[in-house]
Design an enzyme around this catalytic site. Structure first.
Site, PDB file in Angstrom:
ATOM      1  NE  ARG A 181      22.710 -72.354  29.505  1.00 42.48           N
ATOM      2  CZ  ARG A 181      23.365 -73.130  30.395  1.00 42.48           C
ATOM      3  NH1 ARG A 181      23.182 -74.283  30.879  1.00 42.48           N
ATOM      4  NH2 ARG A 181      24.866 -72.794  30.290  1.00 42.48           N
ATOM      5  CB  ILE A 182      15.858 -76.679  27.287  1.00 41.22           C
ATOM      6  CG1 ILE A 182      16.188 -77.584  26.361  1.00 41.22           C
ATOM      7  CG2 ILE A 182      14.034 -76.953  27.478  1.00 41.22           C
ATOM      8  CD1 ILE A 182      16.286 -79.042  26.282  1.00 41.22           C
ATOM      9  CG  LEU A 183      13.671 -70.821  27.118  1.00 41.53           C
ATOM     10  CD1 LEU A 183      13.149 -69.929  25.918  1.00 41.53           C
ATOM     11  CD2 LEU A 183      14.752 -69.815  27.816  1.00 41.53           C
TER      12      LEU A 183
ATOM     13  CG  ASN B 268      15.001 -71.568  18.652  1.00 39.08           C
ATOM     14  OD1 ASN B 268      15.790 -70.870  18.975  1.00 39.08           O
ATOM     15  ND2 ASN B 268      14.894 -72.639  18.516  1.00 39.08           N
ATOM     16  CB  THR B 269      16.571 -68.763  14.238  1.00 43.88           C
ATOM     17  OG1 THR B 269      17.024 -69.211  12.950  1.00 43.88           O
ATOM     18  CG2 THR B 269      17.765 -68.168  15.051  1.00 43.88           C
ATOM     19  CG  HIS B 270      16.305 -75.941  14.961  1.00 40.96           C
ATOM     20  ND1 HIS B 270      17.136 -76.116  16.339  1.00 40.96           N
ATOM     21  CD2 HIS B 270      16.547 -76.946  14.227  1.00 40.96           C
ATOM     22  CE1 HIS B 270      17.441 -77.566  16.215  1.00 40.96           C
ATOM     23  NE2 HIS B 270      17.153 -77.904  15.089  1.00 40.96           N
TER      24      HIS B 270
ATOM     25  CG  ASP C 281       5.818 -75.930  21.369  1.00 39.34           C
ATOM     26  OD1 ASP C 281       6.809 -76.477  21.694  1.00 39.34           O
ATOM     27  OD2 ASP C 281       4.739 -76.726  20.813  1.00 39.34           O
TER      28      ASP C 281
ATOM     29  CG  ASP D 235      14.561 -77.296  18.604  1.00 41.37           C
ATOM     30  OD1 ASP D 235      14.418 -76.144  19.006  1.00 41.37           O
ATOM     31  OD2 ASP D 235      15.493 -77.637  18.530  1.00 41.37           O
TER      32      ASP D 235
HETATM   33  C1  GAR Z   1      22.451 -70.641  14.886  1.00 41.32           C
HETATM   34  O1  GAR Z   1      22.568 -71.304  13.576  1.00 41.32           O
HETATM   35  C2  GAR Z   1      21.261 -71.042  15.477  1.00 41.32           C
HETATM   36  O2  GAR Z   1      20.011 -71.505  14.860  1.00 41.32           O
HETATM   37  C3  GAR Z   1      21.628 -72.008  16.320  1.00 41.32           C
HETATM   38  O3  GAR Z   1      22.926 -71.525  16.764  1.00 41.32           O
HETATM   39  C4  GAR Z   1      23.551 -70.624  15.858  1.00 41.32           C
HETATM   40  C5  GAR Z   1      23.886 -69.434  16.551  1.00 41.32           C
HETATM   41  O4  GAR Z   1      24.616 -68.778  15.906  1.00 41.32           O
HETATM   42  N1  GAR Z   1      20.559 -72.538  17.265  1.00 41.32           N
HETATM   43  C6  GAR Z   1      20.479 -73.885  17.578  1.00 41.32           C
HETATM   44  O5  GAR Z   1      21.311 -74.571  17.273  1.00 41.32           O
HETATM   45  C7  GAR Z   1      19.437 -73.965  18.560  1.00 41.32           C
HETATM   46  N2  GAR Z   1      18.956 -75.421  18.821  1.00 41.32           N
HETATM   47  P1  GAR Z   1      24.927 -66.978  16.010  1.00 41.32           P
HETATM   48  O6  GAR Z   1      25.407 -67.168  17.417  1.00 41.32           O
HETATM   49  O7  GAR Z   1      26.106 -66.751  15.149  1.00 41.32           O
HETATM   50  O8  GAR Z   1      23.786 -66.251  15.456  1.00 41.32           O
END
Ligand code: GAR
Length: 198
Positions: A90-92, A106-108, A140, A144
């Site tokens: 979700r976009i915060l 965030n991890t992307h 921010d 992303d």
């Molecule tokens: C991860 O690869 C994360 O980077 C991505 O969702 C996956 C979650 O995996 N997030 C995005 O794409 C955000 N834009 P998980 O539920 O197994 O941790």
């Protein structure tokens, strides 16, 4: 102890990696709660580790801002040093980001600024590139767009499907996220003036 709230939407394999890392007394951070925007399967990982969970579903609120305010209230009730979005799709809302950033990461699954958004792996495959990767960044007000903390490359193989490539990215991603959080907890990564002390 440096405390974290993790937010998820799906399977939570990155959450699981953080929970496993934090189970080691030598790891500098502890997960105090896990939140989700739906009845996410990944919440089971939190339960397995005895970590409290909360769910704030957008459809239960009049608008996105009100949903964000409730999510913020739930997060802040844990007084975390850091909030980690690990597959939170979700976009915060602006008030949420303003209240927590830069202690909000965030991890992307791409090498930002390449391929932002919800379909980063699909977009990278469609672009025909030979290398993509993963980025841990500060959230921010953009999508992303926040400052990059850590990145790691992952090769795209000729026979890759979106699923295969995403699974290979996630193997790297889990390690990178664990490393990023440890780095922040140790003050090895500067988050700016609001960074908390461990
Ligand atoms: C991860 O690869 C994360 O980077 C991505 O969702 C996956 C979650 O995996 N997030 C995005 O794409 C955000 N834009 P998980 O539920 O197994 O941790």
């Amino acid at each position: 102890m440096f405390s974290i709230v993790v937010l998820i939407s799906g399977g939570g394999s990155n959450l699981r990696a953080l929970l496993e890392a934090a189970a080691d007394a030598d790891y500098a951070a502890r997960i105090v709660a896990v939140g989700a925007d739906n009845d996410a399967p990944g919440l089971e990982h939190a339960e397995a580790f005895g970590v409290p969970t909360f769910t704030v579903v957008p459809t239960a609120f009049a608008d996105r801002a009100t949903w964000g305010d409730e999510l913020l209230a739930q997060v802040q009730s844990w007084s975390p040093d850091l909030v980690v979005c690990a597959g939170f799709m979700r976009i915060l809302p602006p008030r949420f980001v303003a209240a927590l950033s830069p202690n909000l990461i965030n991890t992307h699954p791409a090498l930002l600024p390449a391929f932002p958004g919800a379909h980063a792996v699909r977009d990278a495959l469609a672009a025909g590139i030979s290398e993509t990767g993963v980025t841990v960044h500060i959230i921010d007000e953009g999508v992303d767009t926040g400052p990059v903390l850590l990145q790691r490359a992952v090769p795209v193989l000729p026979e890759d499907t979106e699923h295969d490539l995403h699974e290979r990215i996630k193997i790297v991603e889990r390690g990178l996220l664990v490393e990023a959080v440890a780095g922040i907890a140790h003050q090895g990564i500067t988050l700016g003036s609001r960074a908390s002390t461990a």
